[in-house]
Design a protein around this motif. Structure first.
Motif, PDB file in Angstrom:
ATOM      1  N   GLU A   1       1.631  32.843  -1.969  1.00 60.93           N
ATOM      2  CA  GLU A   1       0.670  33.475  -2.883  1.00 60.93           C
ATOM      3  C   GLU A   1       1.207  33.483  -4.316  1.00 60.93           C
ATOM      4  O   GLU A   1       0.477  33.204  -5.264  1.00 60.93           O
ATOM      5  CB  GLU A   1       0.370  34.904  -2.426  1.00 60.93           C
ATOM      6  N   LYS A   2       2.491  33.827  -4.481  1.00 60.39           N
ATOM      7  CA  LYS A   2       3.074  33.893  -5.821  1.00 60.39           C
ATOM      8  C   LYS A   2       3.160  32.497  -6.434  1.00 60.39           C
ATOM      9  O   LYS A   2       2.882  32.318  -7.627  1.00 60.39           O
ATOM     10  CB  LYS A   2       4.461  34.546  -5.775  1.00 60.39           C
TER      11      LYS A   2
ATOM     12  N   GLU B   1       1.141  30.083  -5.874  1.00 62.13           N
ATOM     13  CA  GLU B   1      -0.233  29.763  -6.271  1.00 62.13           C
ATOM     14  C   GLU B   1      -0.569  30.453  -7.602  1.00 62.13           C
ATOM     15  O   GLU B   1      -1.207  29.857  -8.470  1.00 62.13           O
ATOM     16  CB  GLU B   1      -1.202  30.201  -5.173  1.00 62.13           C
ATOM     17  N   GLN B   2      -0.132  31.702  -7.759  1.00 68.41           N
ATOM     18  CA  GLN B   2      -0.341  32.420  -9.023  1.00 68.41           C
ATOM     19  C   GLN B   2       0.366  31.700 -10.184  1.00 68.41           C
ATOM     20  O   GLN B   2      -0.183  31.608 -11.284  1.00 68.41           O
ATOM     21  CB  GLN B   2       0.208  33.841  -8.941  1.00 68.41           C
TER      22      GLN B   2
ATOM     23  N   LYS C   1      -1.646  28.631 -11.046  1.00 68.16           N
ATOM     24  CA  LYS C   1      -2.901  29.014 -11.699  1.00 68.16           C
ATOM     25  C   LYS C   1      -2.639  29.422 -13.150  1.00 68.16           C
ATOM     26  O   LYS C   1      -3.371  29.015 -14.055  1.00 68.16           O
ATOM     27  CB  LYS C   1      -3.568  30.146 -10.922  1.00 68.16           C
ATOM     28  N   TYR C   2      -1.592  30.201 -13.380  1.00 70.00           N
ATOM     29  CA  TYR C   2      -1.264  30.623 -14.743  1.00 70.00           C
ATOM     30  C   TYR C   2      -0.852  29.422 -15.594  1.00 70.00           C
ATOM     31  O   TYR C   2      -1.288  29.284 -16.730  1.00 70.00           O
ATOM     32  CB  TYR C   2      -0.152  31.682 -14.718  1.00 70.00           C
TER      33      TYR C   2
ATOM     34  N   SER D   1      -3.817  27.495 -16.737  1.00 75.03           N
ATOM     35  CA  SER D   1      -4.841  28.263 -17.455  1.00 75.03           C
ATOM     36  C   SER D   1      -4.841  27.916 -18.944  1.00 75.03           C
ATOM     37  O   SER D   1      -3.888  27.340 -19.475  1.00 75.03           O
ATOM     38  CB  SER D   1      -4.582  29.767 -17.288  1.00 75.03           C
TER      39      SER D   1
ATOM     40  N   ASP E   1       6.456  40.118  -4.854  1.00 74.47           N
ATOM     41  CA  ASP E   1       5.264  40.750  -5.424  1.00 74.47           C
ATOM     42  C   ASP E   1       5.526  41.275  -6.836  1.00 74.47           C
ATOM     43  O   ASP E   1       4.633  41.280  -7.676  1.00 74.47           O
ATOM     44  CB  ASP E   1       4.774  41.884  -4.529  1.00 74.47           C
TER      45      ASP E   1
ATOM     46  N   ASP F   1       7.405  38.712 -12.291  1.00 75.30           N
ATOM     47  CA  ASP F   1       6.478  38.444 -13.403  1.00 75.30           C
ATOM     48  C   ASP F   1       6.593  36.985 -13.815  1.00 75.30           C
ATOM     49  O   ASP F   1       7.543  36.603 -14.492  1.00 75.30           O
ATOM     50  CB  ASP F   1       6.786  39.362 -14.578  1.00 75.30           C
ATOM     51  N   ASN F   2       5.603  36.195 -13.422  1.00 77.80           N
ATOM     52  CA  ASN F   2       5.627  34.757 -13.714  1.00 77.80           C
ATOM     53  C   ASN F   2       4.966  34.421 -15.051  1.00 77.80           C
ATOM     54  O   ASN F   2       4.778  33.258 -15.364  1.00 77.80           O
ATOM     55  CB  ASN F   2       4.951  33.971 -12.597  1.00 77.80           C
ATOM     56  N   THR F   3       4.640  35.426 -15.852  1.00 72.15           N
ATOM     57  CA  THR F   3       4.008  35.157 -17.149  1.00 72.15           C
ATOM     58  C   THR F   3       5.022  35.182 -18.290  1.00 72.15           C
ATOM     59  O   THR F   3       4.665  34.884 -19.427  1.00 72.15           O
ATOM     60  CB  THR F   3       2.894  36.182 -17.451  1.00 72.15           C
TER      61      THR F   3
END
Length: 133
Positions: free
Chosen positions: A13-14, A16-17, A20-21, A24, A117, A120-122
């Motif tokens: 899930e992470k 994939e996040q 996606k980021y 973006s 969880d 922080d991947n940003t």
């Protein structure tokens, strides 16, 4: 009873996040300011390659300027300016790729669902480019 997620599911899930980021408009974008108006654009690898060819061709035949489609508008730029802008976009894309791959490796190395969880991947991405024309 709620179904428990496995560590592998949390990582998937992470990851994939992260993808996606990375894909973006927050990351894949730069701003073009012309006549006080800011427009967001992005050059895919194919577009960057095509523009590289156009710039090389213009230089080869001795042109000092060329027109490119940027931010939804045709702009005529000095060849050297277009070349510099393209190089900056390429280096920005390379830096973003490195940050994304580092995030993926970091997540793969985590050993608890809570750590995955909470990751922080940003963070760590370079500052978005702004070109004033």
């Amino acid at each position: 009873l709620p179904i428990e997620r496995s560590l592998e599911q949390a990582k998937a899930e992470k990851l994939e996040q992260i993808d996606k980021y990375n894909n973006s408009s927050t990351i894949n974008g730069f701003d073009v300011v012309k006549d006080g108006v800011t427009i967001t654009d992005w050059l895919t690898p194919d577009k960057r390659s095509n523009y590289r060819n156009s710039i090389d061709a213009a230089k080869l035949v001795g042109l000092t300027s060329l027109s490119l489609y940027v931010g939804g508008m045709a702009v005529t730029l000095p060849t050297q300016t277009a070349e510099l802008m393209l190089a900056q976009v390429q280096l920005y894309a390379d830096q973003c790729f490195m940050v994304t791959e580092t995030h993926k490796a970091n997540v793969e190395a985590l050993d608890t669902i809570e750590a995955v969880d909470g990751y922080d991947n940003t963070q760590g991405y370079p500052t978005r480019l702004t070109f004033t024309l």
